[in-house]
Scaffold this motif. Sequence first.
Motif, short mmCIF file in Angstrom:
data_model
loop_
_atom_site.label_atom_id
_atom_site.label_comp_id
_atom_site.label_asym_id
_atom_site.label_seq_id
_atom_site.Cartn_x
_atom_site.Cartn_y
_atom_site.Cartn_z
N MET A 10 64.37 5.18 66.09
CA MET A 10 65.07 6.21 66.14
C MET A 10 64.85 7.45 65.71
O MET A 10 65.29 8.48 65.99
CB MET A 10 66.33 6.18 65.00
N THR A 11 63.59 7.66 64.85
CA THR A 11 62.99 9.03 65.20
C THR A 11 61.85 9.17 66.98
O THR A 11 61.57 9.88 66.98
CB THR A 11 62.25 8.99 64.12
N GLU A 33 62.19 9.67 69.97
CA GLU A 33 62.42 10.79 71.41
C GLU A 33 62.85 11.72 70.86
O GLU A 33 63.09 13.19 71.33
CB GLU A 33 64.64 10.50 71.63
N LYS A 34 62.71 12.14 68.92
CA LYS A 34 62.84 13.10 68.56
C LYS A 34 60.97 13.61 68.91
O LYS A 34 60.81 14.55 68.00
CB LYS A 34 63.02 13.24 66.71
N GLN A 35 60.54 12.26 68.89
CA GLN A 35 58.52 13.04 68.11
C GLN A 35 57.81 13.55 69.71
O GLN A 35 57.08 13.62 69.67
CB GLN A 35 57.94 12.06 67.54
N ASP A 36 59.36 14.80 70.96
CA ASP A 36 58.34 14.92 71.64
C ASP A 36 57.81 16.20 71.48
O ASP A 36 57.89 16.74 69.72
CB ASP A 36 59.62 15.12 73.08
N ILE A 89 55.01 19.49 70.83
CA ILE A 89 53.47 19.07 70.28
C ILE A 89 53.17 17.57 69.29
O ILE A 89 53.71 16.99 68.76
CB ILE A 89 53.22 20.09 69.31
N PRO A 90 52.12 17.18 71.05
CA PRO A 90 51.54 15.86 70.22
C PRO A 90 50.70 16.16 68.67
O PRO A 90 50.61 16.80 68.31
CB PRO A 90 50.68 16.02 70.88
N THR A 91 51.14 14.81 68.04
CA THR A 91 50.74 14.74 66.70
C THR A 91 48.93 14.49 66.22
O THR A 91 49.03 15.45 65.31
CB THR A 91 50.97 13.28 66.29
N LEU A 123 48.47 18.22 66.12
CA LEU A 123 49.79 18.74 64.27
C LEU A 123 47.85 18.04 63.37
O LEU A 123 47.61 19.16 62.44
CB LEU A 123 50.19 17.95 64.07
N VAL A 124 47.67 17.36 64.02
CA VAL A 124 46.73 16.74 62.48
C VAL A 124 45.83 16.82 62.58
O VAL A 124 44.57 17.45 62.02
CB VAL A 124 46.69 15.07 62.41
N LEU A 139 45.31 20.51 63.87
CA LEU A 139 45.33 22.13 62.49
C LEU A 139 44.62 21.90 61.52
O LEU A 139 44.81 22.49 60.46
CB LEU A 139 46.50 21.92 63.13
N LEU A 140 45.61 21.05 60.59
CA LEU A 140 45.76 20.57 59.32
C LEU A 140 44.19 20.17 59.11
O LEU A 140 43.61 21.04 57.76
CB LEU A 140 46.20 18.92 58.66
N VAL A 161 41.74 23.57 58.76
CA VAL A 161 41.99 23.75 56.98
C VAL A 161 41.71 23.24 56.26
O VAL A 161 40.70 23.86 55.46
CB VAL A 161 43.47 23.90 57.44
N ARG A 182 58.88 15.45 61.08
CA ARG A 182 57.04 16.16 61.63
C ARG A 182 57.24 17.11 60.08
O ARG A 182 56.52 17.70 59.55
CB ARG A 182 56.76 17.14 62.58
N TRP A 242 56.01 16.07 57.09
CA TRP A 242 54.42 15.61 57.05
C TRP A 242 53.82 17.08 57.40
O TRP A 242 52.50 17.89 56.98
CB TRP A 242 54.25 14.83 57.90
N PHE A 243 53.99 17.43 58.44
CA PHE A 243 53.20 18.62 58.77
C PHE A 243 54.10 20.22 58.63
O PHE A 243 52.87 20.99 58.54
CB PHE A 243 52.48 18.71 60.35
#
Lengths: 133, 181
Positions: A1-2, A4-7, A9-11, A14-15, A17-18, A21, B114, B116-117
Amino acid sequence: MTEEKQDGIPTVVLVALLAVVFVFALGMLLLRDDSEKTHGQIHQSGDLIAEITFPVAEPYTIELESQGRVNTILVNVGDILMEEANCPDQVCVLQGASNVSPIICLPHEIIISFSTEHQWTGSEGGDLDGVAG
Amino acid sequence: MALQDKHQGKSRDSLRNLTRCSLFTAIALTIFMIESRIPLPIPIPGAKLGLANCVTLYVGYTMDISSAGKVLFSRILLASLFAGQLLTLLYSATGGLCCLLVFALVKPFFSHGRLWFVSPLCAVAHCMGQLCVASYVMGTKEIFYFAPYLLLLSLSSGLFVGIATQKLLERQYLWQKKTPD
């Protein structure tokens, strides 16, 4: 369900970036100067109240009292600790004795910091101006 | 008549909004009070887990940012009154403001999948804002000695809060059989 929402910036980005830090914080922790210091400064609300040069001949206490905020600072031979504080969180008391990491009382705006050189341009040895108990 | 109906509908909506905000504030306060009973293993000035921000994130994603702001600031004010930490209200409020600003900025770009980010990002902003205002108020940079600890703590607690809220939202959408926004 989610899915199509995961478009966007690729995951992975994001990982990453974290992770940057995280590594930055870890690096700051590792590269820090953790050597023992020879001078201690006590500040309240930005004002330098006392400067201590280690080693101190005999341990003594400093009472700081203003507007109902009471702090008892114990100056040992080689380190300083917050003995008592009437603030609710007691973080500074729990920090224990130190001559490396600063002891901070957020509610009472007291900072006990440590350095390798004098900061006070006043009298040598920089003891106390009438706050000694 | 139609106009009156519309007016009534509007006031009913705002009443519903107010009630929901109050309820969420109550939940956030409860979480905060429980959290304040959990001692942190290392004494770091200004360190908190921030579990109550689950509620802020939840409100931000199910209602809107302004409601989230209302819930956040009511909670901060009431929490410092209850915990007797009115002196540190300034730090919490600035941290909250930074956090909310970042949340409002990044929210349009990230769906609830997202969180979690988004959550660690807000947590880091909160901790940085708090550190900056503390160093300004105290007139010293010494407080940044604790920046790495606070950064690591906010990253991990932010991640936890984010994942928890994300799971909650996913389950709720599943339950409501509703497509998330």
